[in-house]
Scaffold this motif. Structure first.
Motif, PDB file in Angstrom:
ATOM      1  N   LYS A 116       0.842  -1.190   0.000  1.00 51.84           N
ATOM      2  CA  LYS A 116       0.000   0.000   0.000  1.00 51.84           C
ATOM      3  C   LYS A 116       0.879   1.242   0.000  1.00 51.84           C
ATOM      4  CE  LYS A 116      -3.885   2.320   2.229  1.00 51.84           C
ATOM      5  NZ  LYS A 116      -4.874   2.327   3.329  1.00 51.84           N
ATOM      6  N   TYR A 168       4.763   1.700   0.745  1.00 48.01           N
ATOM      7  CA  TYR A 168       5.230   0.478   1.384  1.00 48.01           C
ATOM      8  C   TYR A 168       5.080  -0.688   0.411  1.00 48.01           C
ATOM      9  CZ  TYR A 168       4.774   3.413   5.504  1.00 48.01           C
ATOM     10  OH  TYR A 168       4.886   4.431   6.402  1.00 48.01           O
ATOM     11  N   HIS A 206      -5.128  -9.326  10.872  1.00 50.66           N
ATOM     12  CA  HIS A 206      -5.421  -8.000  11.455  1.00 50.66           C
ATOM     13  C   HIS A 206      -4.468  -7.765  12.615  1.00 50.66           C
ATOM     14  CE1 HIS A 206      -7.622  -4.449  12.743  1.00 50.66           C
ATOM     15  NE2 HIS A 206      -7.560  -4.936  13.986  1.00 50.66           N
ATOM     16  N   LEU A 249       4.021  -0.824   7.006  1.00 50.30           N
ATOM     17  CA  LEU A 249       2.861  -1.323   6.283  1.00 50.30           C
ATOM     18  C   LEU A 249       1.792  -1.822   7.243  1.00 50.30           C
ATOM     19  CD1 LEU A 249       1.464  -2.203   3.618  1.00 50.30           C
ATOM     20  CD2 LEU A 249       2.746  -4.349   3.780  1.00 50.30           C
ATOM     21  N   HIS A 250       2.202  -2.357   8.379  1.00 52.09           N
ATOM     22  CA  HIS A 250       1.230  -2.857   9.353  1.00 52.09           C
ATOM     23  C   HIS A 250       0.384  -1.725   9.941  1.00 52.09           C
ATOM     24  CE1 HIS A 250       4.065  -6.532  10.052  1.00 52.09           C
ATOM     25  NE2 HIS A 250       3.444  -6.570   8.894  1.00 52.09           N
ATOM     26  N   GLU A 269      -0.094   1.216   8.350  1.00 57.47           N
ATOM     27  CA  GLU A 269      -0.819   1.825   7.240  1.00 57.47           C
ATOM     28  C   GLU A 269      -1.994   0.958   6.797  1.00 57.47           C
ATOM     29  OE1 GLU A 269      -1.519   4.850   4.429  1.00 57.47           O
ATOM     30  OE2 GLU A 269      -0.201   4.770   6.178  1.00 57.47           O
ATOM     31  N   ARG A 270      -1.795  -0.378   6.801  1.00 62.12           N
ATOM     32  CA  ARG A 270      -2.868  -1.311   6.420  1.00 62.12           C
ATOM     33  C   ARG A 270      -2.947  -2.382   7.504  1.00 62.12           C
ATOM     34  NH1 ARG A 270      -5.091  -3.119   1.251  1.00 62.12           N
ATOM     35  NH2 ARG A 270      -3.537  -1.911   0.093  1.00 62.12           N
ATOM     36  N   THR A 316      -5.392  -4.373   8.447  1.00 61.59           N
ATOM     37  CA  THR A 316      -6.058  -5.580   7.949  1.00 61.59           C
ATOM     38  C   THR A 316      -5.570  -5.851   6.540  1.00 61.59           C
ATOM     39  OG1 THR A 316      -8.014  -5.110   9.293  1.00 61.59           O
ATOM     40  CG2 THR A 316      -8.272  -6.676   7.486  1.00 61.59           C
ATOM     41  N   ASN A 317      -4.984  -7.020   6.339  1.00 65.42           N
ATOM     42  CA  ASN A 317      -4.330  -7.311   5.066  1.00 65.42           C
ATOM     43  C   ASN A 317      -4.592  -8.760   4.671  1.00 65.42           C
ATOM     44  OD1 ASN A 317      -2.776  -7.029   2.777  1.00 65.42           O
ATOM     45  ND2 ASN A 317      -0.999  -6.182   3.847  1.00 65.42           N
TER      46      ASN A 317
END
Length: 349
Positions: free
Chosen positions: A208, A211, A320, A331-332, A334-335, A337-338
């Protein structure tokens, strides 16, 4: 002629009150450039931490594989599978009017009843216990010779022989019918299910913005709790890309339930959680600046069996991660839930 001190005093007198205006935003841009340069310059301590983490992961995988191989070599069923063949093709040898067959390993001779036309006699070993000590070495050689003798039966004894043979066959059949059927005391070793499995995989997740997609490697041990349920735990290494390359180590724990299976393919569902800690790449990797993060996951998996022990697997899952007081954007954060995908190999032992 003016000396160097005169020239210095001349410059000081004329430039004592000299001033120059600085353009707007100069100091802010200079500070931003210094911050970027500081971020690019990675200290020596942070350079070898990723290498140590990678070496530890490789050593863990090799150690787990070695332990699994050693454990498998001690199982009775594996020892029986790799044991040398007991029976060896005999070597014929002519001795006068007899044909002898020699076996390099001891072979039990079948029972012989008196009066049979063909007799098998297990003679004593030709060279039993023959030990030679030459140059500090001792070699022992064993051999068993089975001799086959044939003779011609006279016509007048043919009827008597047939009657005796018929009587022996009737007695053997009656004893076989009267004897109770033997029931196996236990299943063969090959049919016993394996309760432990070693898993190793590699995967990634969705990126995302600035990242990039992370690199995830995992190794773990799975324990079967029943016909369909199993528990899995292990070690997971994650490499996060972005302005800075970050490295994290996590301990995942999850439960698996088998949904469907056949001879080649298994379908299962999984759910669990993980505790994760940043170990390299951040400005401060201490527990105060980068505390332990927690996450949960759920997904499904498919497993393709190559043979009775080895299988390939693919596990897409939704993860999550809960928010922490970390000072580093990743990245964790920023997003949280991935979508994650892991692929690898599973070995029963």
């Amino acid at each position: 002629m003016k000396t160097e001190d005169d020239i210095t005093r001349l410059y000081r007198r004329h430039l004592a009150d000299a001033e120059m205006d600085v353009r707007d935003g100069f100091w802010q841009s200079l500070q931003a450039d210094l911050a970027k340069a500081e971020g690019r310059a990675v200290p020596l301590r942070r350079r070898w931490l990723p290498r140590v983490a990678a070496a530890a992961s490789i050593a863990l995988v090799l150690g787990g594989a070695s332990a699994a191989f050693w454990y498998l070599s001690q199982r009775p069923d594996v020892q029986e599978a790799i044991a040398p063949v007991a029976s060896i093709v005999p070597v014929p040898e002519v001795r006068g009017d007899q044909v002898a067959e020699s076996f390099p390993s001891p072979v039990a001779a079948p029972p012989v009843a008196p009066g049979q036309p063909v007799a098998y006699r297990a003679s004593a070993p030709a060279a039993a216990g023959g030990a030679e000590a030459e140059e500090g070495q001792v070699s022992v050689r064993f051999s068993i010779t089975i001799t086959e003798n044939g003779y011609v039966r006279h016509p007048q004894s043919a009827s008597n022989y047939r009657q005796a043979s018929h009587g022996r066959q009737s007695a053997a059949q009656a004893s076989k019918e009267e004897a109770p059927a033997e029931t196996p005391s236990r299943l063969p070793a090959e049919a016993a299910p394996s309760n432990w499995a070693l898993k190793a995989g590699i995967g990634t997740a969705l990126p995302k913005g600035q990242y990039a997609a992370p690199l995830v490697t995992t190794v773990g041990v799975e324990r079967r709790l029943g016909k369909r349920w199993s528990l899995e735990a292990g070690l997971q290494y994650t490499r996060l890309g972005g302005e800075r390359v970050l490295h994290t180590i996590g301990i995942p724990v999850r439960a698996n339930v088998l949904l469907a299976e056949n001879d080649k393919v298994d379908f299962y569902a999984m759910a669990g959680g993980m505790a994760e800690k940043m170990v390299a790449g951040a400005a401060d990797n201490s527990f105060r600046a980068e505390p332990v993060g927690l996450s949960v996951m759920a997904g499904v998996g498919v497993r393709y069996k190559l043979n009775r022990r080895l299988a390939l697997f693919a596990e897409p899952a939704v993860t999550h991660r809960f928010a922490t007081a970390s000072e580093t954007e990743t990245l964790h954060s920023e997003r949280p839930t991935n979508l994650q995908l892991l692929c690898g190999m599973r070995m029963l032992f």
